[in-house]
Design an enzyme around this catalytic site. Structure first.
Site, PDB file in Angstrom:
ATOM      1  CB  ALA A   9      -0.956   0.073   1.039  1.00  0.00           C
ATOM      2  NE  ARG A  15      -1.536   4.303 -12.212  1.00  0.00           N
ATOM      3  CZ  ARG A  15      -1.270   2.787 -12.419  1.00  0.00           C
ATOM      4  NH1 ARG A  15      -1.930   2.250 -13.588  1.00  0.00           N
ATOM      5  NH2 ARG A  15      -0.674   2.286 -11.476  1.00  0.00           N
ATOM      6  CG  ASN A 249      -4.532   1.343 -11.019  1.00  0.00           C
ATOM      7  OD1 ASN A 249      -3.607   0.999  -9.916  1.00  0.00           O
ATOM      8  ND2 ASN A 249      -4.767   0.609 -11.847  1.00  0.00           N
ATOM      9  CE  LYS A 373     -26.100  14.705  24.465  1.00  0.00           C
ATOM     10  NZ  LYS A 373     -25.353  15.479  25.198  1.00  0.00           N
ATOM     11  CB  ALA A 445     -48.254  24.837  27.631  1.00  0.00           C
TER      12      ALA A 445
HETATM   13  C1  UD1 Z   1       0.216  -4.080 -10.560  1.00  0.00           C
HETATM   14  C2  UD1 Z   1       1.087  -5.396 -11.071  1.00  0.00           C
HETATM   15  C3  UD1 Z   1       0.117  -5.822 -12.459  1.00  0.00           C
HETATM   16  C4  UD1 Z   1      -1.152  -6.204 -11.980  1.00  0.00           C
HETATM   17  C5  UD1 Z   1      -1.913  -5.044 -11.209  1.00  0.00           C
HETATM   18  C6  UD1 Z   1      -3.151  -5.646 -10.267  1.00  0.00           C
HETATM   19  C7  UD1 Z   1       3.354  -4.754 -10.729  1.00  0.00           C
HETATM   20  C8  UD1 Z   1       4.635  -4.366 -11.377  1.00  0.00           C
HETATM   21  N1  UD1 Z   1       2.296  -4.879 -11.414  1.00  0.00           N
HETATM   22  O1  UD1 Z   1       0.198  -3.115 -11.339  1.00  0.00           O
HETATM   23  O2  UD1 Z   1       0.847  -6.872 -12.907  1.00  0.00           O
HETATM   24  O3  UD1 Z   1      -2.090  -6.597 -13.192  1.00  0.00           O
HETATM   25  O4  UD1 Z   1      -1.194  -4.707 -10.179  1.00  0.00           O
HETATM   26  O5  UD1 Z   1      -3.963  -4.517  -9.964  1.00  0.00           O
HETATM   27  O6  UD1 Z   1       3.338  -5.286  -9.465  1.00  0.00           O
HETATM   28  N2  UD1 Z   1       3.040  -0.313  -4.168  1.00  0.00           N
HETATM   29  C9  UD1 Z   1       4.011  -0.552  -3.322  1.00  0.00           C
HETATM   30  N3  UD1 Z   1       5.167   0.031  -3.466  1.00  0.00           N
HETATM   31  C10 UD1 Z   1       5.625   0.688  -4.553  1.00  0.00           C
HETATM   32  C11 UD1 Z   1       4.687   0.501  -5.679  1.00  0.00           C
HETATM   33  C12 UD1 Z   1       3.492  -0.081  -5.465  1.00  0.00           C
HETATM   34  O7  UD1 Z   1       3.529  -0.542  -2.095  1.00  0.00           O
HETATM   35  O8  UD1 Z   1       6.629   1.018  -4.849  1.00  0.00           O
HETATM   36  C13 UD1 Z   1       1.677  -0.796  -3.955  1.00  0.00           C
HETATM   37  C14 UD1 Z   1       0.553   0.172  -4.550  1.00  0.00           C
HETATM   38  O9  UD1 Z   1       0.194   1.018  -3.176  1.00  0.00           O
HETATM   39  C15 UD1 Z   1      -0.642  -0.702  -4.774  1.00  0.00           C
HETATM   40  C16 UD1 Z   1      -0.098  -2.103  -5.293  1.00  0.00           C
HETATM   41  O10 UD1 Z   1       1.346  -2.144  -4.737  1.00  0.00           O
HETATM   42  O11 UD1 Z   1      -1.407  -0.949  -3.881  1.00  0.00           O
HETATM   43  C17 UD1 Z   1       0.135  -2.316  -6.707  1.00  0.00           C
HETATM   44  O12 UD1 Z   1       0.913  -1.089  -7.238  1.00  0.00           O
HETATM   45  P1  UD1 Z   1       0.319  -0.338  -8.334  1.00  0.00           P
HETATM   46  O13 UD1 Z   1       1.379   0.754  -8.866  1.00  0.00           O
HETATM   47  O14 UD1 Z   1      -1.265   0.081  -8.443  1.00  0.00           O
HETATM   48  O15 UD1 Z   1       0.487  -1.437  -9.810  1.00  0.00           O
HETATM   49  P2  UD1 Z   1      -0.194  -1.518 -10.762  1.00  0.00           P
HETATM   50  O16 UD1 Z   1       0.408  -0.749 -11.922  1.00  0.00           O
HETATM   51  O17 UD1 Z   1      -1.667  -1.510 -10.939  1.00  0.00           O
HETATM   52 CA    CA Z   2      -2.967  -1.090  -8.977  1.00  0.00          CA
END
Ligand code: UD1
Ligand code: CA
Length: 491
Positions: A9, A15, A249, A373, A445
């Site tokens: 997370a 985005r 996203n 309340k 009243a």
């Molecule tokens: C990622 C997957 C993709 C998959 C998709 C599913 C990778 C490279 N790609 O893409 O294959 O289809 O999820 O929804 O894994 N996060 C971190 N640290 C970071 C980057 C991200 O904790 O440095 C967390 C984000 O908060 C998020 C999750 O990892 O909750 C996924 O990251 P995100 O950047 O959304 O990956 P996607 O491009 O959606």
């Molecule tokens: Ca994602």
């Protein structure tokens, strides 16, 4: 099986174009990350590790501050379902990719470093995933004796997902991200959900993930190709539906997830016999319980740990939060009920506000523009119009006249008002707390009651009425000759 869950997370969430961390955007009344935590908790893992970024404080506060109190007086056992597993937070200082995020979880937590068992990896932005699907996935992973498994699904629009590449025997061999995919690979619609089950022994492969030069990130998805090449057993199970596995996203995706969530909940309640006039406009939290034969009008929000009984009617624009509504209750239009119990066959509203800590008795009536309340009202008691009842204990069969106010606050402290069974409070009465009105007593009243009223007595505190004959005639004559008062019989 020993199970630990890691939720990623820490991403930037660029985005979303929003200052709020992506995983804190709410699906309805809880953040996306909380939805994922709740589904993971359903598996009863030994721990849940959440990888968060520099907005650690904001995320921790939002998650620790449970949006709803754990218990509602009068509620059924079980409404407190979904007890949260113990959470640990790990900081990924720079969002160097999903592969790096999992490395942080592994190295920063001594416990996980030495952990032997299965690590379930979830994305904090895949909020609609259910415990049921995760359970099914874990059993497939264990049964398959895989080193690494993942959930895939068929996406109508696969553009924002990693594509699953399979060999000619249909075995997964790697994942390619959209940005790095060839035209032919982009046409593949089987995609990676971001849900993985990894045998602790395979975590060593994380350090072999190369830096993706184009993005400057370590992709967790690369672990699949690496594991396959080294002879580890890997498998992708296409068990998720697109609706359940969607990643959020962007704001349009968030809107879509909310719609799917709302439909999922409404459909489940329709099957159980709840009647909706327009279920598209009704928001129901997944911790809400509704009895059959209850009718819900448009634009109703049922939030938190709310329980609605059987045969109730909830009219439009009603919001009920963390409350227990017993059988046969009618909640009329534009009413807000928070943290309270409304007992059987009571009628509340329109335009009523029941604030936290109330217990409204069976067949009681709370009418228009009444605010209550931290008060208990006995069965059959009526407060039908324009009143404020705060910090009050009101017995059974009491009549609260229009405009009655319990004056519970002296600027420093709150005091209680007690009104015993069968009392009659005349309209426009002010009860200056602390004060008690005895059983069956009457208040005239317009009275201001500062002293206790004995049972079965009448108390009137208003100034006695005086009629001054001819006063107006005299006044008009002095002030202006234009205002001649016509004598009786004059035309
Ligand atoms: C990622 C997957 C993709 C998959 C998709 C599913 C990778 C490279 N790609 O893409 O294959 O289809 O999820 O929804 O894994 N996060 C971190 N640290 C970071 C980057 C991200 O904790 O440095 C967390 C984000 O908060 C998020 C999750 O990892 O909750 C996924 O990251 P995100 O950047 O959304 O990956 P996607 O491009 O959606
Ligand atoms: Ca994602």
């Amino acid at each position: 099986m020993k199970l630990a869950v890691v939720i990623l997370a820490a991403g930037r969430g660029e985005r979303m174009n929003s200052p709020l961390p992506k995983v804190l955007h709410g699906i309805f009344d809880k953040p996306m990350l909380q939805c994922v935590i709740d589904s993971a908790s359903g598996l009863k893992p030994s721990k849940i590790v959440i990888v968060v970024g520099k907005n650690y404080g904001e995320i921790k506060d939002a998650i620790n501050k449970s949006p709803h109190p754990p218990f509602i007086k009068g509620g059924r056992e079980g409404i407190t379902k979904g007890k949260q597993s113990s959470l640990s937070f790990v900081i990924q200082k720079k969002p160097n990719g999903t592969g790096d995020a999992l490395v942080r979880a592994k190295s920063a937590l001594g416990g996980l470093k030495d952990f032997i068992g299965t690590i379930l990896v979830l994305n904090g932005d895949v909020p609609l995933i259910t415990s049921e699907t995760l359970k099914k996935f874990l059993s497939l992973h264990l049964r398959g004796k895989n080193d690494i498994s993942l959930i895939s699904f068929a996406a109508a629009n696969p553009a924002s997902y990693g594509r699953i590449l399979r060999d000619r025997n249909s075995r997964i061999n790697s994942i390619v991200e959209d940005k790095d995919a060839t035209e032919a690979q982009r046409k593949i619609n089987e995609v990676n959900s971001g849900v993985y089950a990894i045998k602790s022994g395979a975590l060593a492969l994380l350090k072999e993930i190369p830096l993706n030069a184009a993005k400057g990130e370590y992709y967790l998805t690369d672990i699949i190709g690496i594991a396959g090449n080294k002879g580890y057993k890997i498998n992708a199970y296409c068990i998720g539906s697109e609706d359940e596995m969607m990643g959020v996203n962007t704001i349009p995706e968030l809107m879509k997830a909310r719609k799917i969530f709302r439909e999922r909940l409404a459909d489940a309640w329709i099957k159980k016999g709840v009647i909706f006039f327009d279920h598209d406009s009704v928001f129901i939290s997944d911790s809400v319980v509704i009895g059959n034969n209850t009718t819900i009008y448009p634009d109703v929000c049922l939030e938190g740990r709310t329980e609605i009984g059987r045969g109730c009617t909830i009219y439009p624009n009603v919001r009920i939060v963390d409350s227990v509504i017993k059988d046969g209750v009618v909640v009329k239009d534009s009413t807000v009920i928070e943290g309270s119990v409304i007992r059987a066959k009571a009628v509340v509203g329109p335009f009523a506000h029941i604030r936290p800590g109330c217990d409204i008795g069976s067949e009681a009536k709370i009418g228009n523009f009444v605010e209550v309340k931290k008060s208990v009202l006995g069965g059959g008691t009526k407060a039908s119009h324009l009143s404020y009842l705060g910090n009050a204990s009101i017995g059974k069969g009491v009549n609260i006249g229009a405009g009655t106010i319990t004056c519970n606050y002296d600027g420093k402290k709150k005091s209680r008002t007690t009104i015993e069974d069968g009392a009659f409070i005349g309209s426009d009465t002010q009860l200056i707390a602390p004060v008690r009105v005895g059983r069956g007593a009457y208040i005239g009243a317009g009275s201001t009651i500062t002293k206790c009223v004995p049972a079965m007595s009448l108390s009137v505190s208003r100034v006695e009425q005086k009629n001054i004959e001819g006063w107006a005639r005299k006044k008009f004559k002095i002030q202006s000759s234009k205002f001649k008062v016509k004598k009786k019989g004059n035309k």
